[in-house]
Design a protein around this motif. Structure first.
Motif, PDB file in Angstrom:
ATOM      1  N   ILE A 264     -33.766  -9.179 -25.967  1.00 15.16           N
ATOM      2  CA  ILE A 264     -32.430  -9.788 -25.887  1.00 15.16           C
ATOM      3  C   ILE A 264     -31.849 -10.091 -27.271  1.00 15.16           C
ATOM      4  N   PRO A 265     -32.581 -10.791 -28.156  1.00 11.48           N
ATOM      5  CA  PRO A 265     -31.993 -11.022 -29.491  1.00 11.48           C
ATOM      6  C   PRO A 265     -31.786  -9.739 -30.288  1.00 11.48           C
ATOM      7  N   MET A 266     -32.623  -8.723 -30.060  1.00 19.48           N
ATOM      8  CA  MET A 266     -32.411  -7.442 -30.743  1.00 19.48           C
ATOM      9  C   MET A 266     -31.045  -6.873 -30.391  1.00 19.48           C
ATOM     10  N   GLY A 267     -30.722  -6.887 -29.092  1.00 15.31           N
ATOM     11  CA  GLY A 267     -29.430  -6.372 -28.669  1.00 15.31           C
ATOM     12  C   GLY A 267     -28.273  -7.227 -29.153  1.00 15.31           C
ATOM     13  N   MET A 268     -28.447  -8.546 -29.086  1.00 13.85           N
ATOM     14  CA  MET A 268     -27.371  -9.445 -29.517  1.00 13.85           C
ATOM     15  C   MET A 268     -27.100  -9.295 -31.007  1.00 13.85           C
ATOM     16  N   ASN A 269     -28.146  -9.085 -31.785  1.00 11.57           N
ATOM     17  CA  ASN A 269     -27.964  -8.905 -33.229  1.00 11.57           C
ATOM     18  C   ASN A 269     -27.236  -7.613 -33.566  1.00 11.57           C
ATOM     19  N   ARG A 270     -27.185  -6.699 -32.601  1.00 13.43           N
ATOM     20  CA  ARG A 270     -26.464  -5.441 -32.817  1.00 13.43           C
ATOM     21  C   ARG A 270     -25.094  -5.453 -32.140  1.00 13.43           C
ATOM     22  N   GLY A 271     -24.662  -6.630 -31.707  1.00 12.50           N
ATOM     23  CA  GLY A 271     -23.314  -6.770 -31.181  1.00 12.50           C
ATOM     24  C   GLY A 271     -23.167  -6.681 -29.684  1.00 12.50           C
ATOM     25  N   LEU A 272     -24.271  -6.577 -28.935  1.00 13.43           N
ATOM     26  CA  LEU A 272     -24.194  -6.549 -27.476  1.00 13.43           C
ATOM     27  C   LEU A 272     -24.138  -7.957 -26.905  1.00 13.43           C
ATOM     28  N   ARG A 273     -23.383  -8.120 -25.829  1.00 14.73           N
ATOM     29  CA  ARG A 273     -23.269  -9.407 -25.150  1.00 14.73           C
ATOM     30  C   ARG A 273     -23.981  -9.304 -23.794  1.00 14.73           C
ATOM     31  N   PRO A 274     -25.196  -9.865 -23.683  1.00 15.99           N
ATOM     32  CA  PRO A 274     -25.902  -9.787 -22.396  1.00 15.99           C
ATOM     33  C   PRO A 274     -25.235 -10.654 -21.342  1.00 15.99           C
ATOM     34  N   MET A 275     -25.168 -10.116 -20.125  1.00 16.99           N
ATOM     35  CA  MET A 275     -24.516 -10.842 -19.038  1.00 16.99           C
ATOM     36  C   MET A 275     -24.934 -10.216 -17.713  1.00 16.99           C
ATOM     37  N   SER A 276     -24.677 -10.931 -16.641  1.00 22.11           N
ATOM     38  CA  SER A 276     -24.991 -10.413 -15.311  1.00 22.11           C
ATOM     39  C   SER A 276     -24.088  -9.229 -14.989  1.00 22.11           C
TER      40      SER A 276
END
Length: 372
Positions: A264-276
């Motif tokens: 999750i933090p890997m994706g967020m650090n690349r600009g992705l917004r995790p969500m349902s």
């Protein structure tokens, strides 16, 4: 939950049950394509066994064996920066740790629920709803749906629907067929029961469950996810424009939860917004029946992401579709990765060689790990 009111765990429900017969009678079978039931692997009869390429009926749009998706299938998020965060095969004891992490980071997720697991952990399912997460379906016994008869498909879905509704008051709307195993026969039966079919973005299956089976090392999964992030520009939405990923993870063991906490933090650090998934699709009505009002009032993860309308994004529906006349399409320029059908099929098949497991078997591994 009173187990006497439901089928035995991890088995395909009995289609001779009066309730199943009633459910079956509600389907307009004249609209269901006449596609044969698929065969399974010798050691896993309800994991689809793909025939040679020249024997695959292109009209069936069989994702498992041809990489084919229909416009009605959810494969990506419409917004390039949105990340559909989804977990399969729960609820389990490990789910609570995943929920704790998500809540502490103000993230909502979609949990694809196996009906048999609700018999064991109904309270955990209720906690997921109370915390504002999105609940969807993953059938009763985790059998590949193309390997089941029409009546068995109805039984798998309706019993799961019933136990989730009995536990939460919600009738779910989204379904991920186990192994992503869907063709036009399965799609039409699901559509008539009110369901939207969800797969995942090719290349974004974490294969996290393989760690629990000692088939892969965590570092390999992290590297695969890093590679997927490096190739985000390949993702295409249903309209052909840039899209965001829908990932496949599992909330089954301490190991899969650990991996998710790293990913999750890997994706967020690349600009992705995790969500349902419902939020990535901007679906303000993510259930067939039931309200999100109570969830939002509980102050859970459901408050953390706005449902405000996003320009240019449409919500998937379950309206009429002509699955009888559909033919397989090359996945290039459609939902998912912009790769050729042959490349997509190779990716699916490579994963399929190691995916012939049952949820019951993996759940047993999870139980053993929790006991240690």
């Amino acid at each position: 939950m009173n187990g006497d009111l439901y089928p035995p765990k991890d088995t395909i429900p009995d289609v001779s049950h009066p309730q199943v017969k009633q459910w079956v009678s509600e389907i307009d079978w004249s609209k269901v394509p006449q596609i044969p039931v698929a065969g399974g692997l010798p050691d896993s009869p309800h994991f689809p066994n793909c025939p040679p390429d020249d024997e695959v009926d292109k009209r069936s749009c069989w994702w498992s064996c041809d990489g084919c998706v229909q416009p009605s299938d959810v494969v990506t998020c419409p917004n390039q920066s949105d990340w559909g965060l989804t977990y399969d095969d729960g609820p389990s004891v490990a789910s609570r740790e995943m929920m704790k992490y998500l809540n502490s980071n103000k993230i909502s997720a979609t949990f694809f629920i196996v009906g048999s697991r609700v018999l064991e952990y109904p309270d955990i399912l209720r906690e997921q709803v109370a915390q504002g997460h999105h609940i969807a379906m993953h059938t009763w016994s985790h059998a590949g749906l193309t390997t089941l008869t029409n009546e068995q498909i109805v039984a798998e879905v309706r019993w799961s629907e019933k136990i989730i509704r009995d536990a939460t008051g919600l009738t779910v709307k989204y379904i991920r067929p186990p192994y992503g195993d869907v063709d036009n026969r399965v799609r039409e039966i699901l559509r008539q029961m009110g369901y939207v079919t969800v797969i995942w973005t090719l290349g974004w299956d974490t294969n996290d469950w393989r760690v629990a089976m000692n088939q892969i090392q965590p570092d390999e999964i992290m590297q695969t996810f890093e590679n997927a992030l490096d190739n985000r520009e390949l993702i295409r939405s249903s309209t052909g424009g840039p899209g965001g990923p829908v990932t496949l993870e599992h909330d089954l063991t301490d190991g899969t939860i650990y991996l998710s906490k790293q990913i999750i933090p890997m994706g967020m650090n690349r600009g992705l917004r995790p969500m349902s998934l419902d939020r990535c699709l901007n679906d303000a009505s993510p259930y067939q029946k039931g309200s999100l009002t109570d969830q939002k009032a509980n102050g859970g993860a459901g408050n953390h992401t706005s449902l405000a309308t996003k320009p240019g994004i449409t919500t998937p529906g379950n309206g009429a579709a002509d699955y009888n006349g559909s033919t397989a399409q090359d996945t290039k320029n459609e939902q998912g990765l912009s790769m050729s059908k042959s490349e997509a099929k190779a990716m699916i098949h490579n994963g399929a060689q190691t995916m012939g497991y049952t949820v019951m078997g993996l759940a047993m591994v999870a139980s053993l790990m929790m006991a240690l």
